[in-house]
Design a protein around this motif. Structure first.
Motif, PDB file in Angstrom:
ATOM      1  N   MET A  27     -16.619   7.560 -24.478  1.00  0.00           N
ATOM      2  CA  MET A  27     -15.573   8.363 -23.849  1.00  0.00           C
ATOM      3  C   MET A  27     -15.808   8.468 -22.345  1.00  0.00           C
ATOM      4  N   MET A  28     -14.712   8.400 -21.590  1.00  0.00           N
ATOM      5  CA  MET A  28     -14.788   8.537 -20.141  1.00  0.00           C
ATOM      6  C   MET A  28     -14.729  10.019 -19.750  1.00  0.00           C
ATOM      7  N   THR A  29     -15.402  10.346 -18.670  1.00  0.00           N
ATOM      8  CA  THR A  29     -15.320  11.701 -18.128  1.00  0.00           C
ATOM      9  C   THR A  29     -14.080  11.815 -17.245  1.00  0.00           C
ATOM     10  N   ASP A  30     -13.766  13.020 -16.817  1.00  0.00           N
ATOM     11  CA  ASP A  30     -12.651  13.213 -15.888  1.00  0.00           C
ATOM     12  C   ASP A  30     -12.888  12.430 -14.595  1.00  0.00           C
ATOM     13  N   ALA A  31     -14.141  12.412 -14.165  1.00  0.00           N
ATOM     14  CA  ALA A  31     -14.479  11.676 -12.938  1.00  0.00           C
ATOM     15  C   ALA A  31     -14.240  10.175 -13.119  1.00  0.00           C
ATOM     16  N   ASP A  32     -14.567   9.666 -14.303  1.00  0.00           N
ATOM     17  CA  ASP A  32     -14.323   8.245 -14.587  1.00  0.00           C
ATOM     18  C   ASP A  32     -12.834   7.929 -14.515  1.00  0.00           C
ATOM     19  N   LEU A  33     -12.027   8.804 -15.093  1.00  0.00           N
ATOM     20  CA  LEU A  33     -10.577   8.579 -15.088  1.00  0.00           C
ATOM     21  C   LEU A  33     -10.006   8.686 -13.679  1.00  0.00           C
ATOM     22  N   ASP A  34     -10.562   9.592 -12.886  1.00  0.00           N
ATOM     23  CA  ASP A  34     -10.108   9.731 -11.495  1.00  0.00           C
ATOM     24  C   ASP A  34     -10.402   8.451 -10.706  1.00  0.00           C
ATOM     25  N   LYS A  35     -11.558   7.842 -10.969  1.00  0.00           N
ATOM     26  CA  LYS A  35     -11.900   6.585 -10.306  1.00  0.00           C
ATOM     27  C   LYS A  35     -10.915   5.488 -10.695  1.00  0.00           C
ATOM     28  N   LEU A  36     -10.555   5.467 -11.971  1.00  0.00           N
ATOM     29  CA  LEU A  36      -9.615   4.452 -12.444  1.00  0.00           C
ATOM     30  C   LEU A  36      -8.242   4.658 -11.807  1.00  0.00           C
ATOM     31  N   LYS A  37      -7.845   5.907 -11.657  1.00  0.00           N
ATOM     32  CA  LYS A  37      -6.547   6.208 -11.057  1.00  0.00           C
ATOM     33  C   LYS A  37      -6.486   5.773  -9.599  1.00  0.00           C
ATOM     34  N   SER A  38      -7.573   5.964  -8.885  1.00  0.00           N
ATOM     35  CA  SER A  38      -7.565   5.675  -7.445  1.00  0.00           C
ATOM     36  C   SER A  38      -7.825   4.200  -7.129  1.00  0.00           C
ATOM     37  N   ALA A  39      -8.406   3.482  -8.057  1.00  0.00           N
ATOM     38  CA  ALA A  39      -8.725   2.064  -7.814  1.00  0.00           C
ATOM     39  C   ALA A  39      -7.455   1.221  -7.791  1.00  0.00           C
ATOM     40  N   GLN A  40      -7.502   0.151  -7.043  1.00  0.00           N
ATOM     41  CA  GLN A  40      -6.357  -0.746  -6.919  1.00  0.00           C
ATOM     42  C   GLN A  40      -6.807  -2.202  -7.017  1.00  0.00           C
ATOM     43  N   GLY A  41      -5.859  -3.072  -7.325  1.00  0.00           N
ATOM     44  CA  GLY A  41      -6.122  -4.501  -7.315  1.00  0.00           C
ATOM     45  C   GLY A  41      -7.218  -4.935  -8.264  1.00  0.00           C
ATOM     46  N   THR A  42      -8.015  -5.892  -7.799  1.00  0.00           N
ATOM     47  CA  THR A  42      -9.091  -6.447  -8.617  1.00  0.00           C
ATOM     48  C   THR A  42     -10.117  -5.378  -8.972  1.00  0.00           C
ATOM     49  N   GLU A  43     -10.349  -4.443  -8.059  1.00  0.00           N
ATOM     50  CA  GLU A  43     -11.297  -3.361  -8.323  1.00  0.00           C
ATOM     51  C   GLU A  43     -10.851  -2.560  -9.541  1.00  0.00           C
ATOM     52  N   ALA A  44      -9.558  -2.277  -9.614  1.00  0.00           N
ATOM     53  CA  ALA A  44      -9.026  -1.521 -10.743  1.00  0.00           C
ATOM     54  C   ALA A  44      -9.162  -2.308 -12.045  1.00  0.00           C
ATOM     55  N   SER A  45      -8.873  -3.593 -11.977  1.00  0.00           N
ATOM     56  CA  SER A  45      -8.969  -4.437 -13.176  1.00  0.00           C
ATOM     57  C   SER A  45     -10.405  -4.481 -13.695  1.00  0.00           C
ATOM     58  N   LYS A  46     -11.368  -4.670 -12.785  1.00  0.00           N
ATOM     59  CA  LYS A  46     -12.773  -4.715 -13.189  1.00  0.00           C
ATOM     60  C   LYS A  46     -13.220  -3.378 -13.787  1.00  0.00           C
ATOM     61  N   LEU A  47     -12.792  -2.289 -13.157  1.00  0.00           N
ATOM     62  CA  LEU A  47     -13.185  -0.966 -13.633  1.00  0.00           C
ATOM     63  C   LEU A  47     -12.573  -0.688 -15.002  1.00  0.00           C
ATOM     64  N   PHE A  48     -11.308  -1.036 -15.174  1.00  0.00           N
ATOM     65  CA  PHE A  48     -10.628  -0.840 -16.458  1.00  0.00           C
ATOM     66  C   PHE A  48     -11.344  -1.608 -17.567  1.00  0.00           C
ATOM     67  N   LEU A  49     -11.660  -2.866 -17.314  1.00  0.00           N
ATOM     68  CA  LEU A  49     -12.328  -3.689 -18.320  1.00  0.00           C
ATOM     69  C   LEU A  49     -13.708  -3.130 -18.656  1.00  0.00           C
ATOM     70  N   THR A  50     -14.460  -2.750 -17.630  1.00  0.00           N
ATOM     71  CA  THR A  50     -15.796  -2.201 -17.857  1.00  0.00           C
ATOM     72  C   THR A  50     -15.731  -0.919 -18.683  1.00  0.00           C
ATOM     73  N   GLN A  51     -14.802  -0.042 -18.309  1.00  0.00           N
ATOM     74  CA  GLN A  51     -14.657   1.217 -19.033  1.00  0.00           C
ATOM     75  C   GLN A  51     -14.160   0.993 -20.457  1.00  0.00           C
ATOM     76  N   MET A  52     -13.197   0.100 -20.628  1.00  0.00           N
ATOM     77  CA  MET A  52     -12.619  -0.102 -21.947  1.00  0.00           C
ATOM     78  C   MET A  52     -13.586  -0.823 -22.884  1.00  0.00           C
ATOM     79  N   ILE A  53     -14.426  -1.678 -22.357  1.00  0.00           N
ATOM     80  CA  ILE A  53     -15.453  -2.318 -23.190  1.00  0.00           C
ATOM     81  C   ILE A  53     -16.375  -1.241 -23.767  1.00  0.00           C
ATOM     82  N   ALA A  54     -16.833  -0.330 -22.912  1.00  0.00           N
ATOM     83  CA  ALA A  54     -17.696   0.762 -23.376  1.00  0.00           C
ATOM     84  C   ALA A  54     -16.959   1.653 -24.368  1.00  0.00           C
ATOM     85  N   HIS A  55     -15.680   1.881 -24.083  1.00  0.00           N
ATOM     86  CA  HIS A  55     -14.852   2.723 -24.957  1.00  0.00           C
ATOM     87  C   HIS A  55     -14.722   2.076 -26.338  1.00  0.00           C
ATOM     88  N   HIS A  56     -14.438   0.787 -26.372  1.00  0.00           N
ATOM     89  CA  HIS A  56     -14.313   0.060 -27.638  1.00  0.00           C
ATOM     90  C   HIS A  56     -15.643   0.052 -28.404  1.00  0.00           C
TER      91      HIS A  56
END
Length: 205
Positions: free
Chosen positions: A132-161
């Motif tokens: 599970m992601m923390t509120d801080a993790d979700l805030d980082k995902l919200k603020s990230a853009q472009g390739t940074e956002a894609s990498k962060l989403f994948l990293t977070q979702m892999i851990a989530h899965h």
């Protein structure tokens, strides 16, 4: 890991809202293994309920549904965060849409089971869930853009899965309700495949 009590306030309305958005563990296997596995008889409350509501279930089935619901809710939320971004990588967009399409109906299914079993849809107490992601993790995902956002989403979702797979595996070995065990097996199979796809995609970014 985020405490389950943050999700104890989830209402039927909140769950319905998550499901309407369609257009992912338990803290540890030990928590469930230590629970009473004795069966609890139930009866159907509605002819429209899924078959699982007409069958027996045990404590492992209840915990599986109660903890997987908020876990899935967060996966849908993470996917929505990505889908709101501009210039989103088409592969990431498809992944987010696929996650929503798969997990939102499962939220409804598990909610219906708990209702049919006369069990609360939220678990009492403070229980952690892997992935599970923390509120801080979700805030980082919200603020990230472009390739940074894609990498962060994948990293977070892999851990989530990975957290969801861990909880589902515990249900497979300890659950009693046939429909709940079947769903758990499906989650293990589908999310392990998505983990592999996300790892491959992450390596290309």
């Amino acid at each position: 890991m985020i405490p389950l009590k943050k999700f104890a306030a989830l209402t039927t309305t909140a769950l319905a809202a998550a499901i309407a958005l369609t257009g992912c563990g338990a803290g540890s296997g030990n928590e469930m293994e230590g629970m009473d596995q004795s069966p609890t008889a139930t009866s159907a409350t509605s002819g429209s309920q899924t078959p699982a509501t007409n069958a027996q279930h045990n404590a492992a089935d209840t915990m599986f549904a109660q903890m997987m619901i908020p876990h899935h809710v967060q996966a849908v939320e993470m996917s929505d965060i990505m889908l709101e971004k501009s210039d989103l990588d088409p592969q990431i967009e498809k992944l987010a849409q696929d996650i929503k399409a798969a997990q939102a109906p499962e939220i409804q299914k598990m909610t219906d089971w708990l209702t049919g079993w006369s069990e609360p849809t939220a678990m009492a107490g403070d229980h952690g869930m892997d992935g599970m992601m923390t509120d801080a993790d979700l805030d980082k995902l919200k603020s990230a853009q472009g390739t940074e956002a894609s990498k962060l989403f994948l990293t977070q979702m892999i851990a989530h899965h990975e957290g969801a797979v861990k909880m589902a595996e515990t249900e497979v070995t300890g659950g009693q309700n046939a429909d709940a065990v079947t769903l758990a097996k499906d989650i293990v199979s589908s999310q392990e495949a998505e983990i592999k796809d996300m790892q491959d995609l992450l390596a290309t970014l």
